[in-house]
Design a protein around this motif. Structure first.
Motif, PDB file in Angstrom:
ATOM      1  N   PRO A 130       0.810  -1.233   0.000  1.00 12.79           N
ATOM      2  CA  PRO A 130       0.000   0.000   0.000  1.00 12.79           C
ATOM      3  C   PRO A 130       0.840   1.279   0.000  1.00 12.79           C
ATOM      4  N   PHE A 131       2.029   1.208   0.625  1.00 10.35           N
ATOM      5  CA  PHE A 131       2.878   2.405   0.739  1.00 10.35           C
ATOM      6  C   PHE A 131       4.174   2.175  -0.047  1.00 10.35           C
ATOM      7  N   GLY A 132       4.050   2.196  -1.379  1.00  9.12           N
ATOM      8  CA  GLY A 132       5.202   1.882  -2.234  1.00  9.12           C
ATOM      9  C   GLY A 132       6.366   2.831  -1.999  1.00  9.12           C
ATOM     10  N   ASN A 133       6.041   4.101  -1.782  1.00 10.83           N
ATOM     11  CA  ASN A 133       7.083   5.115  -1.571  1.00 10.83           C
ATOM     12  C   ASN A 133       6.827   5.782  -0.218  1.00 10.83           C
ATOM     13  N   LEU A 134       7.169   5.043   0.835  1.00 10.71           N
ATOM     14  CA  LEU A 134       6.862   5.471   2.206  1.00 10.71           C
ATOM     15  C   LEU A 134       7.538   6.800   2.546  1.00 10.71           C
TER      16      LEU A 134
END
Ligand code: ZN
Length: 332
Positions: free
Chosen positions: A73-77
């Motif tokens: 869900p958070f590919g680029n945190l």
């Protein structure tokens, strides 16, 4: 027997030596089959897909019968925490000003590159490399309708688009970063697998209607691939390939404040239906704006370049000639 859902982490080593832990779910059916990745938020301001992919994880955990599903869900945190599309951007700076940190130009990543490239490298090594199908959630500004981007003429990618039940289909162009790296969908389609991007507009917000569209697309794809039982939903609605249609533009004939009627991108409008009015700066009178053709709203609202990052570009005060709406005619 329900599939098993397991929380795991990909660990990326950043340039400062610190480790970044990126959470994901791995859902195993226990049987062979497609390896389907759903990833969101490569751009930190594009967040509808975070919730859509989270919900798809719950659905897959209950219903997966073949293959494996991976949900990130958070590919680029780091960009999510930075609350901008890339970790390097400052206020109102367009995406294109730093393609080196545009995560969706960095695939398959670089272990010794910048921190964005290191994140995509870690995700690629741990997950992407093993996947057969990828759904990559992004978001356009609120002025553009939710759309799917796929590789025209490449059947594995087109099949994902057909079953997505996304109304507008955009032909993908090959986009490369400064170091020759490509998009996640492009990487899959270049390597005899299948990738699709879905832009769940708007950016900067999580909107229930869009989360549902994203969830339906992911679920439909899983059904189409035989990973879940049941028929895809919503695929009987019209779908438009934007390389095949002639759109109709509605432009401001006068400078003034564009006041939108209660319609939204993606919606159907009748010919003559009110789209809003322009409030004139000299007489304070209004000029009604109506749809010149029956069709579907591809773009809507007064805006200008960089309306995805800059507040003045989102302002509804239109100059003469500004685009107010683009309609895809219902009948060609
Ligand atoms: Zn994006």
């Amino acid at each position: 027997m329900p599939a098993s859902l397991q929380l795991e982490h990909v660990v990326a080593t950043l340039s400062c030596g610190e480790e970044l832990r990126i959470p994901y779910w791995h859902i195993r059916s226990g049987r062979g089959g497609p390896q389907f990745l759903v990833l969101a938020a490569q751009h930190g301001n594009e967040v509808n897909g975070c919730e859509a992919s989270r919900r798809f994880g719950r659905v897959a955990a209950d219903a997966l019968v073949r293959g494996d599903v991976y949900i990130i869900p958070f590919g680029n945190l780091l960009a999510l925490r930075h609350r901008r599309s890339h970790i390097s951007l400052k206020a109102e700076q367009p995406y294109a000003e730093d393609e080196g940190h545009n995560m969706n130009r960095t695939w398959p990543g670089d272990a010794d590159g910048n921190d964005t490239e290191r994140v995509s490298f870690a995700l690629h090594q741990a997950i992407v490399e093993h996947c057969t199908h990828v759904l990559d959630f992004h978001a356009w500004s609120r002025f553009s309708a939710t759309g799917a981007i796929l590789r025209r003429g490449y059947e594995p990618s087109e099949a994902l688009g057909r079953v997505s039940a996304i109304r507008f289909i955009h032909p993908g162009t090959v986009k490369k970063g400064p170091r020759g790296h490509t998009t996640l969908g492009g990487l899959l389609n270049d390597t005899a697998r299948a990738g699709i991007t879905i832009e769940l507009a708007p950016q900067w917000a999580v909107v229930e209607r869009e989360v549902r569209r994203g969830l339906r697309a992911a679920t439909n794809i899983a059904k189409q691939l035989g990973m879940m039982e049941g028929e895809p939903e919503g695929t009987d609605a019209p779908q438009f390939y934007l390389d095949e249609v002639d759109v109709v533009e509605v432009r401001a004939e006068h400078e003034g404040l564009f006041v939108e009627a209660s319609v939204a991108t993606w919606d159907y409008v009748e010919v003559g239906q009110r789209l809003g009015h322009i409030m004139l700066p000299d007489t304070l009178e209004v000029v009604e704006i109506t749809a010149p053709v029956a069709g579907y709203l591809l773009r809507f609202g007064a805006h200008r370049r960089h309306s995805d990052v800059a507040l003045p570009a989102m302002h509804p005060y239109a100059d003469e000639g500004d685009l107010l709406a683009t309609i895809v005619p219902a009948e060609p």
